[in-house]
Design a protein around this motif. Structure first.
Motif, mmCIF file in Angstrom:
data_model
loop_
_atom_site.group_PDB
_atom_site.id
_atom_site.type_symbol
_atom_site.label_atom_id
_atom_site.label_comp_id
_atom_site.label_asym_id
_atom_site.label_seq_id
_atom_site.Cartn_x
_atom_site.Cartn_y
_atom_site.Cartn_z
ATOM 1 N N TYR A 289 0.808 -1.215 0.000
ATOM 2 C CA TYR A 289 0.000 0.000 0.000
ATOM 3 C C TYR A 289 0.844 1.270 0.000
ATOM 4 O O TYR A 289 0.325 2.365 -0.240
ATOM 5 C CB TYR A 289 -0.917 0.007 1.225
ATOM 6 N N GLY A 290 2.134 1.154 0.284
ATOM 7 C CA GLY A 290 2.995 2.323 0.340
ATOM 8 C C GLY A 290 4.102 2.110 1.358
ATOM 9 O O GLY A 290 4.427 0.979 1.709
ATOM 10 N N TRP A 291 4.684 3.177 1.847
ATOM 11 C CA TRP A 291 5.779 3.090 2.811
ATOM 12 C C TRP A 291 5.482 3.960 4.035
ATOM 13 O O TRP A 291 4.670 4.888 3.984
ATOM 14 C CB TRP A 291 7.103 3.515 2.171
ATOM 15 N N VAL A 292 6.161 3.624 5.126
ATOM 16 C CA VAL A 292 6.012 4.343 6.393
ATOM 17 C C VAL A 292 7.403 4.486 7.003
ATOM 18 O O VAL A 292 8.229 3.572 6.908
ATOM 19 C CB VAL A 292 5.113 3.554 7.376
ATOM 20 N N LEU A 293 7.675 5.637 7.608
ATOM 21 C CA LEU A 293 8.913 5.805 8.350
ATOM 22 C C LEU A 293 8.668 6.659 9.582
ATOM 23 O O LEU A 293 7.664 7.372 9.674
ATOM 24 C CB LEU A 293 10.013 6.399 7.470
ATOM 25 N N VAL B 133 10.455 17.217 18.642
ATOM 26 C CA VAL B 133 9.356 16.536 17.969
ATOM 27 C C VAL B 133 9.825 15.198 17.425
ATOM 28 O O VAL B 133 11.023 14.967 17.203
ATOM 29 C CB VAL B 133 8.772 17.368 16.796
ATOM 30 N N HIS B 134 8.867 14.316 17.232
ATOM 31 C CA HIS B 134 9.071 13.071 16.503
ATOM 32 C C HIS B 134 8.444 13.251 15.123
ATOM 33 O O HIS B 134 7.432 13.953 14.980
ATOM 34 C CB HIS B 134 8.423 11.913 17.235
ATOM 35 N N ILE B 135 9.046 12.641 14.128
ATOM 36 C CA ILE B 135 8.586 12.799 12.752
ATOM 37 C C ILE B 135 8.181 11.446 12.191
ATOM 38 O O ILE B 135 8.946 10.474 12.264
ATOM 39 C CB ILE B 135 9.679 13.410 11.862
ATOM 40 N N GLY B 136 6.987 11.389 11.659
ATOM 41 C CA GLY B 136 6.535 10.224 10.927
ATOM 42 C C GLY B 136 6.246 10.643 9.500
ATOM 43 O O GLY B 136 6.054 11.826 9.221
ATOM 44 N N ALA B 137 6.223 9.713 8.604
ATOM 45 C CA ALA B 137 5.867 10.025 7.216
ATOM 46 C C ALA B 137 5.338 8.767 6.558
ATOM 47 O O ALA B 137 5.681 7.645 6.945
ATOM 48 C CB ALA B 137 7.070 10.578 6.437
ATOM 49 N N TYR B 138 4.487 8.972 5.558
ATOM 50 C CA TYR B 138 3.999 7.858 4.753
ATOM 51 C C TYR B 138 3.725 8.365 3.352
ATOM 52 O O TYR B 138 3.569 9.581 3.125
ATOM 53 C CB TYR B 138 2.744 7.235 5.359
ATOM 54 N N GLY B 139 3.706 7.466 2.412
ATOM 55 C CA GLY B 139 3.472 7.895 1.046
ATOM 56 C C GLY B 139 3.230 6.742 0.100
ATOM 57 O O GLY B 139 3.360 5.570 0.450
ATOM 58 N N ARG B 140 2.883 7.130 -1.102
ATOM 59 C CA ARG B 140 2.613 6.160 -2.168
ATOM 60 C C ARG B 140 2.962 6.833 -3.494
ATOM 61 O O ARG B 140 2.616 8.000 -3.704
ATOM 62 C CB ARG B 140 1.143 5.751 -2.152
ATOM 63 N N GLY B 141 3.675 6.134 -4.340
ATOM 64 C CA GLY B 141 4.015 6.684 -5.648
ATOM 65 C C GLY B 141 5.184 7.643 -5.638
ATOM 66 O O GLY B 141 5.635 8.079 -6.694
ATOM 67 N N MET B 142 5.663 8.013 -4.471
ATOM 68 C CA MET B 142 6.839 8.862 -4.311
ATOM 69 C C MET B 142 7.832 8.114 -3.427
ATOM 70 O O MET B 142 7.485 7.721 -2.316
ATOM 71 C CB MET B 142 6.475 10.208 -3.661
ATOM 72 N N SER B 143 9.019 7.903 -3.907
ATOM 73 C CA SER B 143 10.006 7.153 -3.141
ATOM 74 C C SER B 143 10.477 7.936 -1.927
ATOM 75 O O SER B 143 10.711 9.152 -1.996
ATOM 76 C CB SER B 143 11.211 6.822 -4.030
ATOM 77 N N ALA B 144 10.636 7.231 -0.809
ATOM 78 C CA ALA B 144 11.161 7.869 0.397
ATOM 79 C C ALA B 144 12.666 8.065 0.302
ATOM 80 O O ALA B 144 13.221 8.948 0.972
ATOM 81 C CB ALA B 144 10.834 7.014 1.621
#
Length: 233
Positions: A193-197, A206-217
């Motif tokens: 479904y995509g990626w999570v970091l 702060v803590h940083i989260g990210a997720y995406g699809r179709g764009m490489s991390a």
């Protein structure tokens, strides 16, 4: 990571999602998407200047006393939140290209707003949970019977919760990306479904989260947002 509730995709346990349109005291009746972000006591993060595409606001989450605790900023093509109703104007999920950056305030163990309990400290796991749940909310399979949809979401959300609590185990790996120009280690995983970091900003509180699809991390970078109002609502 707080464990009082798992309700609300994209909201950490024990949090109540609040739309970014919450107006500050004394403001006019007109609510802007940016108002909730302006109430935060911590810096917001997004993709750095290497990203030249569209940027947009999503929502902030606040504690019971109104304190802003986290929020998300979007980059790329804004996906439509799945409602269970077909949207013929929305691109198919495999054509979506977006990434979302989640900023979570670093908080110690503290009393709940009503004084009746204790809230656990936020952590990288908090950011990982928010990012994992956020990805699910936008990318569940297009062709799924309504009767199966909620069961699938419940199952996958529980899995995202479990994965966020075990960042040192498979399927997580380490991905080093710049945060404010400083190389920072993130915990990273991919799925169909995509990626999570998820990681933490050095000295940023702060803590940083990210997720995406179709764009490489890979090759992405993050930086504190100088003017959150520059993001479109």
């Amino acid at each position: 990571m707080e464990t009082t509730s798992r309700a609300g995709a994209g909201a950490p346990a024990g949090r109540t999602p609040a739309r970014g349109g919450s107006a500050p005291p004394g403001a006019s009746g007109v609510r802007r998407p940016v108002d909730g972000y302006l109430q935060a006591s911590f810096p917001w993060y997004g993709l750095d200047d290497a990203f030249t595409g569209r940027r947009w606001l999503m929502q902030v989450g606040a504690a019971a006393d109104g304190t802003v605790e986290h929020g998300s900023t979007g980059h790329g093509t804004e996906p439509n939140l799945r409602s269970g109703r077909p949207d013929r104007t929305a691109p198919p999920s495999d054509a979506q290209r977006f990434s979302v950056v989640v900023t979570v305030a670093s908080r110690p163990v503290r009393r709940s707003a009503d004084g009746t309990g204790v809230l656990e400290a936020t952590s990288v796991s908090s950011a990982a949970w928010l990012a994992g749940a956020g990805l699910l909310s936008y990318t569940w399979p297009d062709r799924m019977e309504r009767a199966l949809r909620q069961h699938w979401l419940d199952q996958q959300t529980a899995l995202a919760w479990e994965l966020a609590d075990h960042l040192d185990e498979d399927p997580w790996s380490t991905l080093s990306l710049p945060v404010d120009g400083v190389s920072t280690d993130f915990r990273y995983r991919e799925s169909e479904y995509g990626w999570v970091l998820a990681g933490s900003a050095e000295g940023g509180g702060v803590h940083i989260g990210a997720y995406g699809r179709g764009m490489s991390a890979y090759g992405m970078g993050f930086s504190a947002i100088g003017d959150i109002a520059a993001y479109s609502g």
